[in-house]
Motif scaffolding. Structure first.
Motif, mmCIF file in Angstrom:
data_model
loop_
_atom_site.group_PDB
_atom_site.id
_atom_site.type_symbol
_atom_site.label_atom_id
_atom_site.label_comp_id
_atom_site.label_asym_id
_atom_site.label_seq_id
_atom_site.Cartn_x
_atom_site.Cartn_y
_atom_site.Cartn_z
ATOM 1 N N ILE A 522 1.588 3.315 0.649
ATOM 2 C CA ILE A 522 1.672 1.870 0.913
ATOM 3 C C ILE A 522 1.817 1.152 -0.425
ATOM 4 O O ILE A 522 0.930 1.209 -1.271
ATOM 5 N N GLY A 523 2.949 0.500 -0.635
ATOM 6 C CA GLY A 523 3.243 -0.194 -1.891
ATOM 7 C C GLY A 523 4.373 0.517 -2.612
ATOM 8 O O GLY A 523 4.247 1.696 -2.968
ATOM 9 N N GLY A 524 5.487 -0.213 -2.795
ATOM 10 C CA GLY A 524 6.660 0.425 -3.407
ATOM 11 C C GLY A 524 6.894 -0.016 -4.836
ATOM 12 O O GLY A 524 8.026 -0.207 -5.262
ATOM 13 N N GLY A 525 5.813 -0.195 -5.598
ATOM 14 C CA GLY A 525 5.953 -0.472 -7.026
ATOM 15 C C GLY A 525 6.101 0.841 -7.783
ATOM 16 O O GLY A 525 6.387 1.893 -7.184
ATOM 17 N N LEU A 526 5.875 0.761 -9.089
ATOM 18 C CA LEU A 526 6.030 1.965 -9.915
ATOM 19 C C LEU A 526 5.119 3.096 -9.429
ATOM 20 O O LEU A 526 5.544 4.251 -9.293
ATOM 21 N N ALA A 527 3.855 2.747 -9.158
ATOM 22 C CA ALA A 527 2.902 3.784 -8.762
ATOM 23 C C ALA A 527 3.290 4.380 -7.408
ATOM 24 O O ALA A 527 3.303 5.607 -7.239
ATOM 25 N N GLY A 528 3.607 3.516 -6.447
ATOM 26 C CA GLY A 528 3.954 4.002 -5.104
ATOM 27 C C GLY A 528 5.192 4.881 -5.137
ATOM 28 O O GLY A 528 5.228 5.945 -4.503
ATOM 29 N N VAL A 545 6.094 2.441 2.326
ATOM 30 C CA VAL A 545 6.114 1.119 2.968
ATOM 31 C C VAL A 545 5.971 0.029 1.909
ATOM 32 O O VAL A 545 4.985 0.003 1.169
ATOM 33 N N GLU A 546 6.962 -0.860 1.811
ATOM 34 C CA GLU A 546 6.930 -1.942 0.818
ATOM 35 C C GLU A 546 7.034 -3.279 1.537
ATOM 36 O O GLU A 546 7.899 -3.463 2.396
ATOM 37 N N LYS A 547 6.160 -4.194 1.165
ATOM 38 C CA LYS A 547 6.135 -5.449 1.942
ATOM 39 C C LYS A 547 7.241 -6.425 1.557
ATOM 40 O O LYS A 547 7.616 -7.277 2.351
ATOM 41 N N THR A 548 7.785 -6.312 0.345
ATOM 42 C CA THR A 548 8.836 -7.254 -0.050
ATOM 43 C C THR A 548 10.214 -6.634 0.221
ATOM 44 O O THR A 548 10.318 -5.516 0.728
ATOM 45 N N ALA A 549 11.247 -7.362 -0.215
ATOM 46 C CA ALA A 549 12.611 -6.883 0.063
ATOM 47 C C ALA A 549 13.137 -5.982 -1.050
ATOM 48 O O ALA A 549 14.261 -5.485 -0.964
ATOM 49 N N LYS A 550 12.344 -5.773 -2.120
ATOM 50 C CA LYS A 550 12.834 -4.859 -3.157
ATOM 51 C C LYS A 550 11.722 -3.950 -3.693
ATOM 52 O O LYS A 550 10.554 -4.354 -3.769
ATOM 53 N N LEU A 551 12.134 -2.757 -4.048
ATOM 54 C CA LEU A 551 11.191 -1.796 -4.630
ATOM 55 C C LEU A 551 11.008 -2.117 -6.101
ATOM 56 O O LEU A 551 11.931 -2.607 -6.748
ATOM 57 N N GLY A 552 9.838 -1.827 -6.653
ATOM 58 C CA GLY A 552 9.660 -1.976 -8.110
ATOM 59 C C GLY A 552 8.480 -2.809 -8.533
ATOM 60 O O GLY A 552 7.990 -2.666 -9.650
ATOM 61 N N GLY A 553 8.008 -3.734 -7.669
ATOM 62 C CA GLY A 553 6.819 -4.528 -7.992
ATOM 63 C C GLY A 553 6.920 -5.187 -9.349
ATOM 64 O O GLY A 553 7.964 -5.757 -9.723
ATOM 65 N N ILE A 819 -7.644 9.205 2.065
ATOM 66 C CA ILE A 819 -6.998 8.008 1.491
ATOM 67 C C ILE A 819 -7.232 8.014 -0.018
ATOM 68 O O ILE A 819 -8.367 8.170 -0.485
ATOM 69 N N PHE A 820 -6.142 7.875 -0.770
ATOM 70 C CA PHE A 820 -6.206 7.947 -2.238
ATOM 71 C C PHE A 820 -5.650 6.647 -2.816
ATOM 72 O O PHE A 820 -4.878 5.943 -2.158
ATOM 73 N N ILE A 821 -6.058 6.338 -4.064
ATOM 74 C CA ILE A 821 -5.621 5.064 -4.652
ATOM 75 C C ILE A 821 -5.002 5.301 -6.023
ATOM 76 O O ILE A 821 -5.367 6.263 -6.722
ATOM 77 N N CYS A 822 -4.063 4.443 -6.396
ATOM 78 C CA CYS A 822 -3.463 4.612 -7.725
ATOM 79 C C CYS A 822 -2.815 3.322 -8.205
ATOM 80 O O CYS A 822 -2.657 2.370 -7.441
ATOM 81 N N GLY A 823 -2.465 3.331 -9.482
ATOM 82 C CA GLY A 823 -1.786 2.188 -10.089
ATOM 83 C C GLY A 823 -2.731 1.005 -10.239
ATOM 84 O O GLY A 823 -3.953 1.154 -10.284
ATOM 85 N N MET A 824 -2.127 -0.184 -10.272
ATOM 86 C CA MET A 824 -2.943 -1.364 -10.534
ATOM 87 C C MET A 824 -3.775 -1.797 -9.333
ATOM 88 O O MET A 824 -4.614 -2.671 -9.462
#
Ligand SMILES: Cc1cc2nc3c(=O)[nH]c(=O)nc-3n(C[C@H](O)[C@H](O)[C@H](O)COP(=O)(O)OP(=O)(O)OC[C@H]3O[C@@H](n4cnc5c(N)ncnc54)[C@H](O)[C@@H]3O)c2cc1C
Ligand code: SF4
Ligand code: SF4
Length: 936
Positions: A522-528, A545-553, A819-824
Motif C-alpha cells: 500500500i503506497g506507490g512511492g519509492l519505498a512501496g 495500490v497507490e492513492k494518487t494518479a502517479k507513482l513516485g510520491g 503486516i510490515f512497514i517501511c519508508g517514511m
C-alpha cells in the motif's frame, strides 16, 4: 556458524562464488565444550579483558563474553603457557569432557555460495589522536565503550559507576562530544551518527545507577535524529543532565586529586574552566584496518573513509555483483539501520538466488512432546539477574528462596542472563532431570523473550504453553529503581501469582494454516515500489495500490541530491520497471475499502480508477507492506501562506531546478530550520531537512557564488557522511546563525522585502537580515488516511508514524502479524534508508509468503458450543473479525477463526454465557492469580 576465521579470497561470479576461509584454531573442540568454564577457573594466566576494554582481567582460556555465540571457550595463543613454553596444560586436566585440543592447526576451507553479505562492522576511533585531551595521562579519561562496560552489570565494577584511578565513585562526570568525529584534528571529518545518542543514553543510565551524579555533556550540535530520540534528549534535560554547547579545548590531569580540569569555549566566545572526577569521550566510529584486507579479498571498492562504497539508489550493493553490504562495513550507523540493512541484504540475496529458494531447507525436528496431563505438578522457577538490570534493584537471592516455598515448586534457581545460550541448556537439563512439567521464568518482557523460553522447553519435550513469564525487570527493577524493598516484594508477588497460574496451565495445540503466496503493497512511492519490485524479484506476485494518479510520491519533489545523483532519471526507471513487471499488478487512484482476514490469508477490497475506468476488486493475499509515506508540514508561522517571499524548502528546490528562480549576486536567501520540528507540535528531528537545506544552499552557490545565503538553525543535523557538505557550504560562504527554541527568528514583510530578526548568540545581540526569499525547512509529518486507519487500525507512535514491534530489533515488523512497514511511513528518512527498509520489509514478507504456512499462537479464544447461546455479541465486538456465527442445526454458534484471533479477550469479557475462554488466559487461571495476589 564459522567463527575465529578470516576471508582470504572470494572468487567466481554472482550465483556461484568460492570463498576461501582461514579457520584459526580455537584449541577447544566446539562439539565437546559445554561452556561450563571450569578450564578458565584452573588456568593460571591472566590478561586484560578486551571485552571489558582492558579494565578487568580474564584468563588465557576463556569465553569472549557471557552471551557469546557459540557459547564455547577458546585459548588465546599469545598468552597460553603450553602454546608458548610447552608447560601447564591445567585446562586439559580440568576439562571433564576432554574438549581441549592443542593439536588443532589453522585450516583453509573453501565454501561454495551463491551470494555474499559483508557486515564486518566498524571500530571506535583512537582517543590518543586527540592531543589536547592527553588521554594517556589519566586513567580517568575513558572512552564511551569503556564507560558502557563500567556501567554494565557484567563489567569490571559489576555495574557500579567507579573511576579507574582509585575505584571511587566520581561525583562529577563530563562527556565530551564529537571526540574523533567532525574534524580532522580529532580524527575523522564525518559525523559518526551514533555518539550523541549513546552519550545521552549512557548519561541517563549512569543517573539511574547513581541518582546523585552531576553529569555534564559538552557538545557542538545535538544530533538526535531517529524515532523517539528527541524526546529522549528532552527527558535527559529534565532529569538534570547539563548540556553545554561548547568546544572543549583542553583536558588536564590534576596530579594531586587525579581529577580532570577542562577548558572550554562557549557560544558567546567566553573561556571557562571546570573540574570533573571522570571524563567520558564517546568516541566516533571509523573503518577498522581489517576493512582493507576484506575489501581486497572480496574485490569490492571502499570509499575514501575506508568504508564500503555504495550508491544512493543501491545502498546495499557493493561494486561487485552478488556481494552485498549491511551495517558498519557501510559506515557508522545506529542499531535499527544495521538491522534493516541486514534484512534488506537478505532480500537482495533472495532475489539473486530466487530459483534456488527452499531447495536446501531441512525442518527442525523436536523430540516427542511429553503428555503431562496425568503427572503430579512439578514447577521450576528461574529468576533472572539480567546482569545488574534486575539484580541491581531486586534482591534476587531472596526472591529465589521465596519462590522455592510456593506450592508445587520443586526447583527455584537464578541465572546471570536467562536468555543466554548456556542458560537455555541449563533450563532444558533441569526440565528433563527434575521432570518439570511447568516452568516459570521471572525475567524481562514476554513480548520479546517468551518465544525463546517456549522454544527452550519445547526442545526439552514440553508443550510450548507450559511456560509462564513474569516481568520483574520492566515492572519491578525499572519502575521501582529507587525502592529496592518494594521492588523485591513486588517480584515475589508476581512470581506467586505466576506460579498460581502455572498450576492451571495446560498443553495447547498450534494450528498450521496455509498462506496465500501473494503480497499487497500500500503506497506507490519509492519505498512501496522498491518493496514491490523486491517481492517480484523473489518470484512472488504482488499488488501495488497507490492513492494518487502517479507513482513516485515525494521523489517527484527531489530534483538533485547532495551526492550528485539524478532522482528524476531513477524515478523514471523504477516506474517503468514496476509497470512492466509481470508479477506486479498496479492499482492507481485507489483506495482500500476494507481489509479482512489474518496473517497469510487477507482479503482486501480496493476501489480504483476514475469515471468509466472505475472498478472494485477483492484481492486475496498473504502479507501487507505499508509504505504510505510522509509529507512536508505546512506551518502557520513565519508568514508562510501570507507572503509570496516565504516558501518551503522543496518549493525552493523546484524553482532552482526548473530555472524559475535564478539567484543573482544581489539576492539574499534565508533558510529557517526546525520549523514545526523538535517542538511541542512535533517532538522529533525530521532527520532530512538539514541536509536538504545544505543541498539547496550549495545549489544556489553553484548557480551564483555571489548570492547571499543564511541558514538559521538550532542544531545542524548533517549526520554521517553529509557532514562534508556542511563543511563545504561554510567554505563557500553560506552563513550559519544559531537560534534557541525559545527565541525564534522574527519575520516581517517591509516594503516588498522580508525583514528577519534573529538574536546572534555569538555577539549576544539582534541581527537583522533583509531577504528576498525565505525557505522554511519544515517538519516531515506522516500521511494520514482516515479510511486506511479505520480498516487497518494500525498502532502509531506518539509522533503519529506507524509503530514497529521493537524500535531497535524489529524495525519493519508491525504489531499485527503479516503486516510490515517501511519508508517514511515508519519515520522520515533519506532515499537510501527508505530503499534499505523497503527491501527489509520485502524480505520479511517474502519469508512468510514463500514458506507457505504459518503456525498460529495458541493464545487464541475458543468457544464451548454447549454453553454458547448464539447471541452474536462476541462477533459484534471482536475488533479483528475473528468470530463468525455459523448455523449448527437449528441454532447459531460462535466459531473462532483462530488465525485472525489476537487473543485480546474482548469476546470472552462480553459473552453473557461465559462460553468463551482464552487459550492461555482462562477465567480459572486469572482468578487464581488474583487470589494469589491477595494471599500476600
Ligand atoms: C519535502 C521532502 C524532501 C526530501 N528531500 C530529500 C533529499 O533531498 N534527499 C533524500 O535522500 N531524501 C529526501 N527526502 C526523503 C525521500 O523523499 C524519502 O526517503 C522517500 O522518497 C520516501 O519514500 P516513501 O515511499 O516512503 O514515501 P512517499 O514518497 O511519501 O510515498 C508514499 C506513497 O504512498 C501513497 N499513499 C499514501 N497513503 C496511501 C493510501 N492510504 N493508499 C494508497 N497509497 C497511499 C502516497 O500517495 C505516495 O505515493 C525528502 C522528503 C520530503 C518529504
Ligand atoms: S532474559 Fe531478559 S531479563 Fe534476563 S538477561 Fe535476558 S534480557 Fe535480561
Ligand atoms: S532542520 Fe530537520 S534535520 Fe535539522 S535539526 Fe531540525 S528537524 Fe532535525
Amino acid at each position: 556458524m564459522i567463527t575465529n576465521a578470516d576471508i582470504q579470497e572470494i572468487s567466481g561470479t554472482a550465483g556461484n562464488f568460492s570463498v576461501k576461509v582461514l579457520r584459526r584454531p580455537r584449541y577447544v573442540d566446539e562439539a565437546k565444550c559445554t561452556g561450563c568454564g571450569v578450564c578458565s577457573q584452573y588456568c593460571p594466566v591472566t590478561l586484560p579483558d578486551p571485552h571489558n576494554q582492558y579494565l578487568s582481567p580474564k584468563k588465557a582460556i576463556d569465553i569472549l563474553y557471557t552471551q557469546a555465540i557459540p557459547s564455547k571457550y577458546f585459548v588465546n595463543p599469545d598468552y597460553c603457557l603450553f602454546l608458548n613454553r610447552q608447560e601447564c596444560k591445567q585446562c586439559t586436566r580440568a576439562c571433564q569432557t576432554g574438549a581441549i585440543d592443542f593439536d588443532q592447526k589453522p585450516e583453509v576451507a573453501v565454501y561454495h555460495v551463491g551470494a555474499v553479505i559483508l557486515s564486518a562492522g566498524f571500530k571506535q576511533s583512537d582517543p590518543a589522536r586527540i592531543k589536547a585531551y592527553r588521554c594517556k595521562d589519566s586513567p580517568n579519561i575513558v572512552t564511551g565503550l569503556e564507560f558502557e562496560r563500567i556501567s554494565s552489570a557484567s563489567g569490571p565494577y559489576m555495574g557500579k559507576i567507579l573511576r579507574p584511578s582509585d575505584s571511587e565513585k566520581p561525583g562529577r562526570i563530563a562527556f565530551i562530544q564529537c571526540a574523533g568525529s567532525r574534524g580532522s584534528a580529532s580524527g575523522n571529518s564525518y559525523c559518526s551518527s551514533v555518539c550523541c545518542k549513546y552519550a545521552v543514553k549512557d548519561a541517563i543510565v549512569a543517573l539511574e545507577h547513581e541518582p546523585d551524579l552531576d553529569i555534564t555533556i559538552f557538545f557542538m550540535d545535538m544530533r538526535m535524529h531517529g524515532k523517539g530520540l528527541e524526546s529522549f534528549y528532552e527527558r535527559a534535560k529534565e532529569s538534570g543532565i547539563h548540556f553545554i554547547r561548547s568546544r572543549v579545548s583542553e583536558v588536564r590531569r590534576d596530579p594531586q586529586t587525579e581529577d580532570l580540569i577542562l577548558k572550554y569555549v562557549t557560544e558567546d566566545g567566553s573561556l571557562h574552566q571546570d573540574i570533573f572526577n571522570l571524563v567520558v569521550l564517546p568516541m566516533g566510529l571509523e573503518a577498522p584496518e581489517g576493512n582493507f584486507t576484506l575489501a581486497k579479498a572480496a574485490a569490492v571498492e571502499l570509499n575514501h573513509h575506508g568504508f564500503c562504497r555504495t550508491g544512493l539508489f543501491d545502498p546495499l550493493f557493493t561494486s561487485r555483483e552478488g556481494i552485498y553490504v549491511a551495517g558498519g562495513f557501510r559506515g557508522p550507523m545506529p542499531l535499527p539501520d544495521s538491522v534493516m540493512q541486514a534484512s534488506g541484504t537478505a532480500a537482495c540475496v533472495t532475489e539473486l538466488l530466487a530459483p534456488a529458494r527452499g531447495t536446501l531447507i531441512s525442518e527442525k525436528t523436536f523430540i516427542e512432546e511429553r503428555p503431562v496431563k496425568q503427572e503430579p505438578l512439578r514447577i521450576g522457577v528461574f529468576v533472572c539477574n539480567c546482569g545488574k538490570n534486575i539484580a541491581g534493584v531486586v534482591d534476587v537471592e531472596d526472591v529465589k528462596k521465596y519462590a522455592a516455598t510456593l506450592p508445587d515448586v520443586v526447583v527455584s534457581t537464578d541465572n546471570l542472563y536467562s536468555c543466554s545460550e548456556d542458560t537455555q541448556v541449563l533450563i532444558k537439563e533441569t526440565v528433563v532431570n527434575e521432570k518439570l512439567n511447568r516452568v516459570v521464568v521471572a525475567a524481562c518482557t514476554p513480548r520479546t523473550h517468551e518465544p525463546l523460553f517456549q522454544e527452550t522447553i519445547r526442545e526439552a519435550g514440553l508443550n510450548r504453553c507450559l511456560v509462564e513469564m513474569v516481568n520483574i525487570r520492566d515492572q519491578c527493577s525499572w519502575v521501582h529503581a529507587h525502592e529496592k524493598e518494594e521492588a523485591t516484594q513486588k517480584s515475589k508477588d508476581l512470581i506467586r501469582m505466576a506460579v498460581a497460574k502455572a498450576r492451571l496451565i495446560r498443553s495447547l495445540d498450534e494450528p498450521v494454516i496455509d498462506v496465500i503466496p501473494r503480497g499487497l503493497v500500500i503506497g506507490g512511492g519509492l519505498a512501496g515500489m522498491t518493496a514491490a519490485l523486491s517481492l517480484a524479484g523473489q518470484g512472488l506476485e504482488c499488488y501495488l495500490v497507490e492513492k494518487t494518479a502517479k507513482l513516485g510520491g515525494n521523489l517527484h519533489n527531489i530534483h538533485y541530491t547532495l551526492e550528485g545523483e539524478n532522482p528524476q532519471d531513477y524515478l523514471k526507471t523504477i516506474v517503468d520497471r514496476v509497470r512492466n513487471h509481470g508479477l506486479i499488478h498496479v492499482f492507481m487512484e485507489a483506495e482500500i475499502e476494507s481489509v479482512n482476514g489474518f496473517v497469510g490469508n487477507f482479503q482486501t477490497v480496493v476501489k480504483s480508477g476514475r469515471g468509466p475506468e472505475k472498478k472494485t476488486v477483492e484481492l486475496q493475499h498473504g502479507a501487507i507492506i505499508l509504505a504510505t509515506g510522509a509529507m512536508a508540514f505546512r506551518p502557520d508561522e513565519y508568514l508562510y501562506g501570507k507572503s509570496g517571499h516565504v516558501i518551503l524548502q522543496h518549493e525552493l528546490e523546484e524553482r532552482l531546478a526548473s530555472g524559475s528562480f535564478v539567484p543573482t549576486g544581489d539576492d539574499t536567501i534565508v533558510m529557517i530550520q526546525c520549523v514545526g520540528s523538535r517542538d511541542d507540535s512535533h517532538m522529533y528531528c525530521s532527520s532530512i531537512c538539514c541536509s536538504m537545506a545544505i543541498k539547496n544552499a550549495l545549489k544556489i552557490k553553484e548557480i551564483n557564488p555571489s548570492a547571499n545565503v543564511y541558514v538559521l538553525y538550532r542544531d545542524m543535523g548533517t549526520y554521517g557522511f553529509h557532514e562534508a557538505y556542511y563543511t563545504r557550504a561554510r567554505e563557500q560562504g553560506v552563513v550559519f546563525i544559531r537560534y534557541d527554541r525559545d527565541k525564534k527568528p522574527e519575520v516581517a514583510e517591509v516594503d516588498g522585502r522580508l525583514r528577519i530578526t534573529i538574536k546572534d548568540l555569538l555577539i549576544d545581540n539582534d541581527v537583522v537580515i533583509h531577504a528576498d526569499l525565505l525557505a522554511l525547512s519544515t517538519a516531515i509529518v506522516p500521511q494520514r488516511d482516515d479510511t486506511l486507519e479505520r480498516v487497518l487500525a494500525m498502532p502509531r507512535s506518539a509522533d503519529g508514524f506507524l509503530l514497529e514491534s521493537h524500535v531497535q530489533l524489529k524495525p519493519v515488523d508491525s504489531y499485527i502479524d503479516g503486516i510490515f512497514i517501511c519508508g517514511m511511513a515508519h519515520f522520515p528518512k533519506p532515499i537510501d534508508e527508505s530503499i534499505a527498509q523497503a527491501k527489509a520489509a520485502a524480505s520479511k514478507a517474502g519469508i512468510l509468503l514463500a514458506r507457505g504456512h504459518v503456525r498460529v499462537e495458541p493464545i487464541v479464544s475458543s468457544c464451548d458450543p454447549d454453553k454458547c447461546i448464539g447471541c452474536g455479541i462476541c462477533e459484534y465486538f471482536c475488533p479483528y473479525n475473528a468470530i463468525k456465527m455459523t448455523k449448527k442445526g437449528k441454532l447459531k454458534k460462535a466459531e473462532v477463526i483462530v488465525a485472525a484471533c489476537k487473543g485480546c479477550g474482548v469476546c470472552a469479557s462480553y459473552c453473557p454465557a461465559r462460553a468463551i475462554s482464552m487459550g492461555r488466559f482462562t477465567d480459572e487461571q486469572i482468578l487464581a492469580q488474583i487470589e494469589a495476589f491477595g494471599r500476600n
